[in-house]
Design an enzyme around this catalytic site. Structure first.
Site, PDB file in Angstrom:
ATOM      1  N   ASP A  87       2.268  -2.578   9.458  1.00  0.00           N
ATOM      2  CA  ASP A  87       1.818  -3.186   8.214  1.00  0.00           C
ATOM      3  C   ASP A  87       0.917  -4.385   8.464  1.00  0.00           C
ATOM      4  O   ASP A  87      -0.124  -4.549   7.820  1.00  0.00           O
ATOM      5  CB  ASP A  87       3.024  -3.628   7.386  1.00  0.00           C
ATOM      6  N   THR A  88       1.321  -5.248   9.384  1.00  0.00           N
ATOM      7  CA  THR A  88       0.547  -6.467   9.601  1.00  0.00           C
ATOM      8  C   THR A  88      -0.775  -6.176  10.311  1.00  0.00           C
ATOM      9  O   THR A  88      -1.788  -6.839  10.033  1.00  0.00           O
ATOM     10  CB  THR A  88       1.359  -7.508  10.378  1.00  0.00           C
TER      11      THR A  88
END
Length: 405
Positions: free
Chosen positions: A177-178
């Site tokens: 996600d990051t």
């Protein structure tokens, strides 16, 4: 740990930029958080009543996740029902005046609400629209649900994590996600530069979770294409580069990166193995890779009877890169983190003081800052609607209908 004071803050690099965030959980909100840290006015749209599910994830303080305090700092919250026609009208009005829209719904969701790129770019030709999804907005997998963990698997990362022959493991954080969020942030800044420097129009930035992971997978595909080699999990070692591994000490582990040619010689001198340091076949990385088991055994024979602190002290004097494996307590106590303002203290909306990560990267003239703590659900609804020109009676009617909260 440093406190922040908004009266002393210089203007952020993105001051004056208006960002509308429709994301939830991690990828979209992390991108918007990054923009907000550098001065952008981020208006986060959340569903009334439930809000962003991240509010309830992991450890809660008075019912709110402390993770939320990091992910949603420097944002304003408007509780708006995007499934309602009037909610979509308000969203369009917000987006019409915005520079950036960030969303991480499944592809097709915004189109179903009449908020797809064609409609929004016709409304606001300069809009930069960041869309983060599991598999991207096109391709045969576009409609599949995708989370960061699945992106890590498809991107090739999960296959390499863990010990050889054991089940692949998570790296411990939501890295898929990051990584997608950071790629999305780069895309936003590129599109904004193009708009300003070249007089270009707005555009859509399409980030797939698995592609963001794949983009950092080094030589994975070239090695397979050129040599038919499928890179495998290698535990704590760095395959093909030696020595670089984690070694047991009497009270823990230490990471040692002695893979530079001159560094290797200093490392061998430090551990009393000049015979290895002077060996002609170990003068370069290729030879060391061939004898990596012998080298690792020699290093661990030296580290094993010693505590981590002593190992780090001796390797530091020898100018050999080495480090302790930090946990949260180590980070919180480390003077270097504090000296570089990487742990800040902020007061939440509920009056709690909590330590949060500092801001990266560090800009000399227009640094990022913590201006406001994470908002309550809908805490800024009335203020944002008033800025749009809605009368108090209209706001009261929308609230009574449950369209805003």
């Amino acid at each position: 740990m440093s406190d922040f004071n908004t009266t002393r803050l210089p203007p952020g690099a993105l001051q004056g930029l208006r960002v509308i965030e429709m994301g939830q959980l991690i990828a979209g909100p992390f991108a918007a958080k990054t923009l907000g840290d550098f001065g952008a006015d981020v208006i986060k749209i959340e569903p009334p009543v439930s809000g962003d599910p991240l509010r309830g994830w992991r450890l809660l303080q008075d019912g709110t996740s402390v993770w939320w305090q990091v992910q949603s700092r420097n944002k304003r919250s408007i509780a708006l029902d995007l499934r309602a026609a009037e909610g979509q009208v308000i969203a369009r009005r917000l987006i019409e005046e915005a520079d950036v829209l960030v969303e991480n719904f499944r592809p097709g969701t915004l189109e179903g609400w009449g908020l797809g790129p064609d409609a929004l770019l016709a409304l606001n030709p300069g809009l930069v629209m960041l869309r983060i999804s599991g598999y991207g907005q096109t391709g045969p997998y576009r409609d599949r649900p995708g989370f960061g963990a699945i992106g890590e698997a498809m991107g090739g990362l999960r296959h390499l994590t863990g010990e050889p022959g054991r089940v692949p493991v998570r790296c411990g954080v939501s890295i898929g996600d990051t990584l997608a969020a950071l790629h999305g942030t780069i895309g936003v800044l590129l599109a904004l530069y193009h708009r300003k420097a070249h007089g270009g129009a707005g555009q859509v930035i399409d980030v797939a979770l698995h592609e963001a992971v794949f983009n950092v997978m080094e030589s994975l595909i070239p090695e397979y294409d050129a040599f038919g080699v499928v890179r495998e999990a290698a535990g704590s070692a760095l395959p093909g580069i030696a020595p670089s591994n984690a070694y047991r000490c009497s009270d823990g582990y230490v990471l040692v990166a002695g893979n530079g040619d001159s560094i290797f010689k200093r490392l061998m001198a430090c551990i009393g193995r000049d015979d290895l340091g002077r060996a002609p076949d170990l003068a370069h990385n290729g030879g060391r890779v061939e004898r990596v088991a012998d080298i690792d055994a020699a290093i661990e024979a030296w580290t094993l009877p010693r505590p981590v602190a002593a190992v780090l002290d001796e390797l530091g004097r020898a100018q050999v890169p080495a480090g302790k494996i930090y946990d949260a307590r180590d980070i919180a106590d480390d003077p270097h983190y504090r000296a570089r303002d990487m742990i800040l203290r902020q007061t939440t909306r509920d009056g709690h003081e909590v330590a949060v990560p500092g801001i990266v990267p560090k800009l000399s003239a227009t640094p990022g800052s913590l201006r406001t703590p994470a908002p309550h659900l809908g805490g800024d609804t009335d203020a944002v609607l008033r800025e749009m020109g809605l009368a108090e009676a209209d706001i009261a009617r929308l609230r009574a209908l449950g369209i805003v909260a």
